[in-house]
Design a protein around this motif. Structure first.
Motif, PDB file in Angstrom:
ATOM      1  N   ARG A 159       0.808  -1.210   0.000  1.00 12.40           N
ATOM      2  CA  ARG A 159       0.000   0.000   0.000  1.00 12.40           C
ATOM      3  C   ARG A 159       0.851   1.273   0.000  1.00 12.40           C
ATOM      4  NH1 ARG A 159      -4.759   0.403   4.073  1.00 12.40           N
ATOM      5  NH2 ARG A 159      -2.983   0.995   5.391  1.00 12.40           N
ATOM      6  N   ASP A 207       1.149   3.121   3.466  1.00  8.70           N
ATOM      7  CA  ASP A 207       1.717   2.480   4.650  1.00  8.70           C
ATOM      8  C   ASP A 207       2.911   3.205   5.263  1.00  8.70           C
ATOM      9  OD1 ASP A 207      -0.159   0.528   4.639  1.00  8.70           O
ATOM     10  OD2 ASP A 207       1.141  -1.046   3.823  1.00  8.70           O
ATOM     11  N   PHE A 224       2.352   5.828   7.904  1.00  5.87           N
ATOM     12  CA  PHE A 224       1.801   5.311   9.168  1.00  5.87           C
ATOM     13  C   PHE A 224       2.830   4.479   9.936  1.00  5.87           C
ATOM     14  CE2 PHE A 224      -2.332   5.456   6.639  1.00  5.87           C
ATOM     15  CZ  PHE A 224      -2.684   6.685   7.163  1.00  5.87           C
ATOM     16  N   TYR A 274      -3.029  13.028  11.613  1.00  8.35           N
ATOM     17  CA  TYR A 274      -4.409  12.946  12.082  1.00  8.35           C
ATOM     18  C   TYR A 274      -4.785  14.310  12.667  1.00  8.35           C
ATOM     19  CZ  TYR A 274      -3.376   7.932  11.760  1.00  8.35           C
ATOM     20  OH  TYR A 274      -3.017   6.684  11.317  1.00  8.35           O
ATOM     21  N   MET A 280     -10.298   3.437  16.608  1.00 12.03           N
ATOM     22  CA  MET A 280      -9.219   3.638  17.579  1.00 12.03           C
ATOM     23  C   MET A 280      -8.817   5.103  17.712  1.00 12.03           C
ATOM     24  SD  MET A 280      -9.068   1.003  19.119  1.00 12.03           S
ATOM     25  CE  MET A 280      -7.857   1.627  20.254  1.00 12.03           C
ATOM     26  N   GLU A 281      -8.989   5.877  16.656  1.00  9.27           N
ATOM     27  CA  GLU A 281      -8.747   7.310  16.808  1.00  9.27           C
ATOM     28  C   GLU A 281     -10.011   7.968  17.348  1.00  9.27           C
ATOM     29  OE1 GLU A 281      -7.881  11.272  14.081  1.00  9.27           O
ATOM     30  OE2 GLU A 281      -9.232   9.709  13.406  1.00  9.27           O
ATOM     31  N   VAL A 327      -7.505   9.754   8.934  1.00  7.40           N
ATOM     32  CA  VAL A 327      -8.538   9.475   9.929  1.00  7.40           C
ATOM     33  C   VAL A 327      -8.356   8.025  10.385  1.00  7.40           C
ATOM     34  CG1 VAL A 327     -11.026   9.192  10.272  1.00  7.40           C
ATOM     35  CG2 VAL A 327     -10.156  11.203   9.065  1.00  7.40           C
ATOM     36  N   GLY A 328      -8.320   7.854  11.700  1.00  9.43           N
ATOM     37  CA  GLY A 328      -7.989   6.546  12.265  1.00  9.43           C
ATOM     38  C   GLY A 328      -9.174   5.630  12.445  1.00  9.43           C
ATOM     39  N   GLY A 329      -9.762   5.250  11.326  1.00  7.19           N
ATOM     40  CA  GLY A 329     -10.906   4.332  11.371  1.00  7.19           C
ATOM     41  C   GLY A 329     -12.205   5.099  11.500  1.00  7.19           C
ATOM     42  N   PHE A 361     -15.905   3.322  10.409  1.00  8.99           N
ATOM     43  CA  PHE A 361     -16.941   2.291  10.623  1.00  8.99           C
ATOM     44  C   PHE A 361     -18.333   2.901  10.749  1.00  8.99           C
ATOM     45  CE2 PHE A 361     -12.992   1.268  12.962  1.00  8.99           C
ATOM     46  CZ  PHE A 361     -12.463   0.434  12.007  1.00  8.99           C
ATOM     47  N   HIS A 386      -9.849   5.933   5.118  1.00 14.04           N
ATOM     48  CA  HIS A 386      -9.429   5.874   6.522  1.00 14.04           C
ATOM     49  C   HIS A 386      -9.155   4.440   6.918  1.00 14.04           C
ATOM     50  CE1 HIS A 386     -13.740   6.677   5.920  1.00 14.04           C
ATOM     51  NE2 HIS A 386     -13.926   5.657   6.720  1.00 14.04           N
ATOM     52  N   GLY A 387      -8.384   3.776   6.070  1.00 13.83           N
ATOM     53  CA  GLY A 387      -7.970   2.411   6.356  1.00 13.83           C
ATOM     54  C   GLY A 387      -8.233   1.456   5.205  1.00 13.83           C
ATOM     55  N   ILE A 420      -5.948  -6.300  -0.115  1.00 16.39           N
ATOM     56  CA  ILE A 420      -6.777  -5.321   0.597  1.00 16.39           C
ATOM     57  C   ILE A 420      -8.171  -5.886   0.861  1.00 16.39           C
ATOM     58  CG2 ILE A 420      -7.941  -3.087   0.303  1.00 16.39           C
ATOM     59  CD1 ILE A 420      -5.300  -2.036  -0.875  1.00 16.39           C
ATOM     60  N   GLN A 473     -10.034  -6.269   4.474  1.00 18.46           N
ATOM     61  CA  GLN A 473     -11.359  -5.725   4.784  1.00 18.46           C
ATOM     62  C   GLN A 473     -12.279  -6.807   5.346  1.00 18.46           C
ATOM     63  OE1 GLN A 473     -12.636  -2.393   4.508  1.00 18.46           O
ATOM     64  NE2 GLN A 473     -10.429  -2.154   4.587  1.00 18.46           N
ATOM     65  N   ARG A 519       4.342  -3.928   6.412  1.00 14.45           N
ATOM     66  CA  ARG A 519       4.008  -3.461   5.061  1.00 14.45           C
ATOM     67  C   ARG A 519       3.768  -4.655   4.131  1.00 14.45           C
ATOM     68  NH1 ARG A 519       6.509  -0.024   0.464  1.00 14.45           N
ATOM     69  NH2 ARG A 519       4.498   0.758  -0.254  1.00 14.45           N
ATOM     70  N   HIS A 533       0.377  -6.543   5.030  1.00 15.52           N
ATOM     71  CA  HIS A 533      -0.838  -5.749   5.199  1.00 15.52           C
ATOM     72  C   HIS A 533      -1.283  -5.764   6.665  1.00 15.52           C
ATOM     73  CE1 HIS A 533      -4.352  -3.552   4.271  1.00 15.52           C
ATOM     74  NE2 HIS A 533      -5.173  -4.531   3.964  1.00 15.52           N
ATOM     75  N   LEU A 585      -1.614  -3.307   8.620  1.00 14.22           N
ATOM     76  CA  LEU A 585      -2.217  -2.057   9.090  1.00 14.22           C
ATOM     77  C   LEU A 585      -3.271  -1.599   8.097  1.00 14.22           C
ATOM     78  CD1 LEU A 585       0.079   0.951   8.211  1.00 14.22           C
ATOM     79  CD2 LEU A 585       0.714  -1.385   7.677  1.00 14.22           C
ATOM     80  N   GLN A 586      -4.287  -0.951   8.623  1.00 13.92           N
ATOM     81  CA  GLN A 586      -5.295  -0.332   7.758  1.00 13.92           C
ATOM     82  C   GLN A 586      -5.317   1.168   7.999  1.00 13.92           C
ATOM     83  OE1 GLN A 586      -9.002  -2.601   7.554  1.00 13.92           O
ATOM     84  NE2 GLN A 586      -7.891  -4.516   7.357  1.00 13.92           N
ATOM     85  N   CYS A 587      -6.000   1.623   9.050  1.00 13.28           N
ATOM     86  CA  CYS A 587      -6.053   3.076   9.266  1.00 13.28           C
ATOM     87  C   CYS A 587      -4.755   3.609   9.852  1.00 13.28           C
ATOM     88  CB  CYS A 587      -7.224   3.455  10.167  1.00 13.28           C
ATOM     89  SG  CYS A 587      -6.922   3.167  11.920  1.00 13.28           S
ATOM     90  N   PHE A 596      -3.806   3.813  12.964  1.00  9.94           N
ATOM     91  CA  PHE A 596      -3.819   4.490  14.268  1.00  9.94           C
ATOM     92  C   PHE A 596      -3.214   3.624  15.371  1.00  9.94           C
ATOM     93  CE2 PHE A 596      -5.397   6.660  18.030  1.00  9.94           C
ATOM     94  CZ  PHE A 596      -5.145   7.980  17.690  1.00  9.94           C
ATOM     95  N   ARG A 626      -9.007  -1.902  15.754  1.00 11.98           N
ATOM     96  CA  ARG A 626     -10.404  -2.040  15.354  1.00 11.98           C
ATOM     97  C   ARG A 626     -10.524  -2.402  13.884  1.00 11.98           C
ATOM     98  NH1 ARG A 626     -15.095  -3.673  17.580  1.00 11.98           N
ATOM     99  NH2 ARG A 626     -16.514  -1.953  18.064  1.00 11.98           N
ATOM    100  N   CYS A 627      -9.434  -2.293  13.122  1.00 14.13           N
ATOM    101  CA  CYS A 627      -9.553  -2.435  11.669  1.00 14.13           C
ATOM    102  C   CYS A 627      -9.249  -3.834  11.137  1.00 14.13           C
ATOM    103  CB  CYS A 627      -8.594  -1.483  10.954  1.00 14.13           C
ATOM    104  SG  CYS A 627      -8.893   0.260  11.232  1.00 14.13           S
TER     105      CYS A 627
END
Ligand code: FES
Ligand code: FES
Lengths: 795, 157
Positions: free
Chosen positions: A12, A15, A18, A25, A201-202, A252-254, A256, A507-508, A675, A679, B92, B95, B97-99, B101, B135-136
């Motif tokens: 990604r 990545d 982050f 954020y 989480m954020e 943005v940290g998630g 949902f 955001h993820g 990805i 998800q 990396r 995968h 990590l997603q968001c 945070f 959470r992701c």
């Protein structure tokens, strides 16, 4: 430097920032001369607000100002708007009481904001908040929906009799009655869909600033849809012209769903920044998030499934109470109605469906969309009911589903509840899941577990979801007050690097990668030469944001449409440069070619030439290579699948172990398999969280939130989860440009029913027929004890 | 009060109120915003840093206690020239990590774990991660990443 296209899994783009701690954020942003805000929130679920005395707070160290609801009222600040209006079965529009930014007259849930303290530092603002004296006169709260509907119940809103926002229905009641008359068997269930707290989480955060010289506002906010916030807040709440308001949602940290609403804090901060002419920042604490973020689910449902003597479904009757909490949130009333009832047909041929939903106010936090939003609730009702029917008729749970499934040849399939499924192959999903999950070996696993004193159960859930929100025409008929298209701009720079401006928000979900793959495939531009820009109303033309598994389906379609326009423009430029007719220019493998010759221009050459129009026929050919497209889908998309879950329960302790989870999902064409799998993992675990751990509980007497921290609200953690097996099944969507269907919510929709069906299957020997979510060890222990003592008593 | 310690391999001296938490110092004064705050009950692990090589929650750690000690934040994991730490690379590649945070806390936790347990089982790892909420991802790819990162740190393929 290569093109990376559809179906590949590049690492990604997002990545590295982050991984190295360089994300940006909202809470990371500092502006010059920035003040801090703290919200004074109601400790009561229901109370009249008398006088508010801010004098002591104003004296406290560092305090700049205190604002209350009266200040906003005096400035004619509007109420928080609802983006979707529903109409009752009696033709009456829903009751839509005023939702003030800061409470006026009354508070309606614990955490309802009544005042804002602004100080030089967050600590000073927080300390001074204790000095704001609010004269509350507590009122009896209405907490449960059943109580709320009683004639003697106190009223959450004085102008909403019986706390009933809307008595809504979909489907054909008479047809279901007819099915009931004909039925050889009627399976019945009563269930609760537990209140959830999304907890990205954020925590939420916002910073507002006002530039007096330009008469211009900027709001940085943790939002899934900055353009919609600009429209709702600027246009309807604060009366700030759209061109004078910029809304930025950076990393943005998630989300949902939790961050896809327009919140009071955003409007309050923007208002205050204008009044004080200085930037103001607010960062929610987690405990504050528990009492200020919108929550999810919370249904009480009775349902009946009518079957003939062969186990064929004849009809489905559903009656649901849906909790709105104290106010109508942005999409609140739409979720348990339009995103619920149309999914009740599942993957089955169900000739008659009727669904009544009573949408109810209570003194709890407002409820709105949370990952899946309405569709997990529908799936849970249907798939639990099918299991009940299987047990009662003695037909195997797989067999009863097969008998009623829509076969591949029957698509497109019109359900009796508005939607028409364009494509799908649920039988193939089920067959594959049976194989991957080794269902043939289950009985041996059950026997082996029994030897160890454990009850092992197998649960199955099939599902379909309607996503890719949304075809505006259909949404409009259902009460949407806006459109649900998406927009994208493809800007090809003179160097042939590409910037994409898109109205969705990442955001993820990995959009920076997936969308770049689409462009790379389409234009043949190297993957690393493409940047995806989102989350800023000043940089992105327009957009509806990210929710409802729509970003790739609707945003990706807008992007590919804009890419098509770039190719058309490129062909015009090539035709001019190559002295050929437009019709003779073909675009293939990154080159514009004159058909049947070897004369060609590369994409990079055309990009350069687009900005050097020395000899252009300017009356027919404009310089530049940048195109924009809006895309409005013609239908929802309908991903679906089959999930199997195996659990083991220790009858002595109620301890439950998730032993295996297998998911076969059909999300249409897959752009980036890595990805998509991520998800699905995340979605499934959120559904497992609902089934086994998570519960937003309010005290029935006081309306206090009992599960208001990570100590009381049990989030899924690494050590209580299995490794999940994902095996995709692909039928391309019939109407989206790339055949994609969306994958963000699938997992959350399929999993709660699979898990609870497994739990109930495990406890079958005890005669247990239903377990409400979350199936915690405590709850299971009590149910097992109860069943054992009943059976002893019977002996 | 004045406190001197090592931060990401560089000596620093700060003058702070004795009640200052490390997370706030890092985020508000040192411009190291990679350390995140995800809760106010010490439950989420988003704020983890390495203190003399061991992961600790910077949301409950007072700067006053740091005299003479060594702190590494997520910003200090990669080489100064930008080359990623093997654990970062593993996240990396897999995968993990997603968001993003929870990611800094996950990485710090992972590095500590890998140092303690060069050849772990997945069960041991899942147990270790009990203090980090994501959470992701559903944790699956985080687990995969850390298993791979641990192997890489100990130079197994
Ligand atoms: S911020 Fe949650 S544990 Fe430190
Ligand atoms: S990646 Fe979003 S919380 Fe873990």
């Amino acid at each position: 430097m290569t093109a990376i296209g559809i179906g590949q899994a590049p690492k990604r783009k997002e990545d590295v920032r982050f991984l190295t701690g360089r994300g940006r954020y909202v809470s990371d942003i500092k502006l010059h001369n920035m003040a801090a805000a703290f919200f004074v929130r109601s400790p009561h679920a229901h109370a009249k607000i008398g006088a508010i005395d801010s004098s002591a707070a104003l004296e406290a160290e560092g305090v700049v100002a205190v604002f209350t609801g009266a200040d906003l009222e005096a400035a004619k600040v509007g109420g928080l708007p609802v983006g979707w209006g529903i109409t009752g079965s009696d033709g009456e529009p829903m009751k839509e009481p005023f939702y003030p930014v800061l409470a006026v007259g009354k508070v309606r849930h614990v955490g309802d904001p009544v005042a804002v303290v602004v100080a030089e530092t967050p600590e000073q603002a927080q300390a001074a908040a204790d000095l704001v004296m609010v004269d509350y006169e507590p009122l009896t709260p209405v907490v449960s929906m059943l109580d709320a509907l009683k004639p003697e119940a106190p009223l959450v809103h004085e102008d909403v009799p019986q706390n009933l926002c809307c008595d809504w229905a979909m489907g054909d009641e008479a047809a279901v009655e007819e099915a009931r008359q004909k039925a050889a068997h009627i399976a019945r269930i009563e269930l609760v869909n537990n209140r959830l707290i999304g907890n990205p989480m954020e925590p939420r955060a916002a910073i507002a600033e006002y530039d007096r010289a330009r008469d211009h506002y900027t709001l940085y906010t943790t939002s899934q849809f900055p353009h919609v916030v600009r429209f709702l807040m600027g246009g309807l709440v604060l009366n700030i012209p759209q061109h004078k308001l910029r809304v930025v949602a950076p990393d943005v940290g998630g989300g949902f769903g939790v961050k896809q609403f327009h919140y009071a804090e955003e409007a309050a901060l923007t208002f205050i920044a204008g009044k004080l002419c200085r930037p103001v920042k607010w960062v929610s604490e987690r405990s504050e998030g528990f009492v200020s973020d919108r929550q999810g689910r919370d249904h009480v449902t009775e349902a009946e499934l009518m079957l003939d003597e062969n186990g064929k479904f004849l009809g489905l009757w559903v009656s649901t109470l849906a909790n709105m909490g104290g106010y109508l949130s942005t999409f609140g009333p739409n979720i348990p109605t339009n995103l619920y009832a149309p999914l009740l047909s599942g993957v089955y041929k169900l000739p008659a469906i009727f669904c009544n939903v009573k949408v109810v106010f209570t003194n709890t936090l407002p409820v709105d969309a949370y990952r899946g939003a309405g569709r997990p609730e529908a799936t849970f009702v249907l798939e639990r009911l099918v299991d009940v029917a299987a047990i009662e008729t003695g037909i195997d749970k797989i067999e009863i589903r097969r008998r009623n499934m829509i076969s591949k040849e029957e698509y497109p399939y019109q359900t009796p509840v508005v939607v028409e499924y364009d494509s799908g192959d649920p039988m193939a999903c089920l067959d594959k899941a049976i194989e991957v999950a080794d269902i043939a070996g289950f009985e041996a696993r059950r026997t082996e577990a029994a030897r160890r004193g454990k009850y092992r159960g197998l649960g199955l859930s099939t599902y379909v979801e309607a996503c890719g929100l949304a075809p505006s025409r259909l949404a409009g008929q259902m009460g949407a007050r806006g459109g649900l298209y998406e927009s994208a701009t493809v800007r090809v720079h003179p160097t042939s690097h590409v910037s994409v401006m898109i109205g969705t928000h990442n955001h993820g979900q990995g959009h920076e990668t997936t969308f770049a793959q689409i462009v790379s495939e389409q234009l043949g531009v190297p993957f690393e030469d493409i940047d995806i820009v989102f989350g800023d109303t000043d940089r992105v033309q327009f957009g509806m944001g990210t929710y409802g598994s729509r970003s790739l389906v609707v945003g990706g379609a807008a992007l590919s449409k804009a890419g098509d326009k770039v190719i058309v423009k490129g062909r015009k430029i090539a035709a001019h440069l190559l002295e050929a007719s437009f019709e003779d220019i073909a675009f293939e493998k990154g080159e514009f070619k004159v058909a049947g010759t070897d004369r060609a221009k590369t994409f990079a050459e055309i990009a350069g030439a687009a900005y050097v129009p020395h000899d252009y026929p300017l009356e027919t050919l404009e310089p530049g290579l940048e195109e924009q497209a809006y895309y409005d889908p013609i239908n929802f998309t309908y991903p679906g699948g089959a999930h199997f879950c195996e659990v083991e329960i220790d009858p002595d302790s109620g301890e439950i172990e998730l032993c295996a989870y297998t998911a076969v999902d059909d999300v249409g064409t897959i752009i980036n398999p890595m990805i998509v799998e991520g998800q699905l993992h995340g979605g499934i675990v959120q559904g497992i969280g609902q089934a086994l751990f998570e519960h937003g509980i309010y005290d029935e007497e006081t309306g206090q939130l009992m599960s208001g921290s990570f100590m009381d609200y049990c989030m899924p953690r690494a050590d209580n989860l299995p490794s999940i097996t994902i095996s995709p099944q692909v039928t391309a969507c019939a109407h989206t440009p790339m055949g994609v269907k969306g994958c963000g919510e699938c997992g959350t929709i399929g999993s709660p029913a699979a898990v609870i069906n497994a739990v109930v299957d495990a406890l079958k020997p005890l005669g247990i027929t239903h377990v409400d979510m979350p199936a915690t060890p405590n709850r299971l222990w009590a149910i097992i004890r109860n069943a054992q003592s009943t059976s002893i008593a019977a002996e | 009060m004045k406190v001197s310690f090592t931060l990401n391999a560089k000596p620093v001296t700060v003058d702070v109120d004795p009640a200052t938490r490390l997370a706030d110092l890092l985020r508000e004064d040192m411009d190291l915003t990679g350390t995140h705050i995800g809760c106010d009950t010490s439950q989420c692990g988003a704020c983890l840093v390495l203190l003399d090589g061991e992961s600790v929650k910077s949301c409950t750690l007072l700067v006053a206690s740091l005299e003479g000690r060594g702190v590494t934040t997520v910003e200090g994991l990669a080489d100064p020239d930008g080359g990623l730490h093997p654990m970062q690379t593993a996240f990396r590649e897999n995968h993990g990590l997603q968001c993003g945070f929870c990611t800094p806390g996950m990485l710090i936790s992972a590095v500590d774990f890998a140092n303690r347990n060069p050849d772990p089982t997945e069960t041991e790892l899942r147990h270790w991660l009990e203090g980090n909420i994501c959470r992701c991802t559903g944790y699956q790819n985080i687990v995969k990443s850390i298993m791979a990162g641990t192997a890489a740190m100990h130079q197994r393929a």
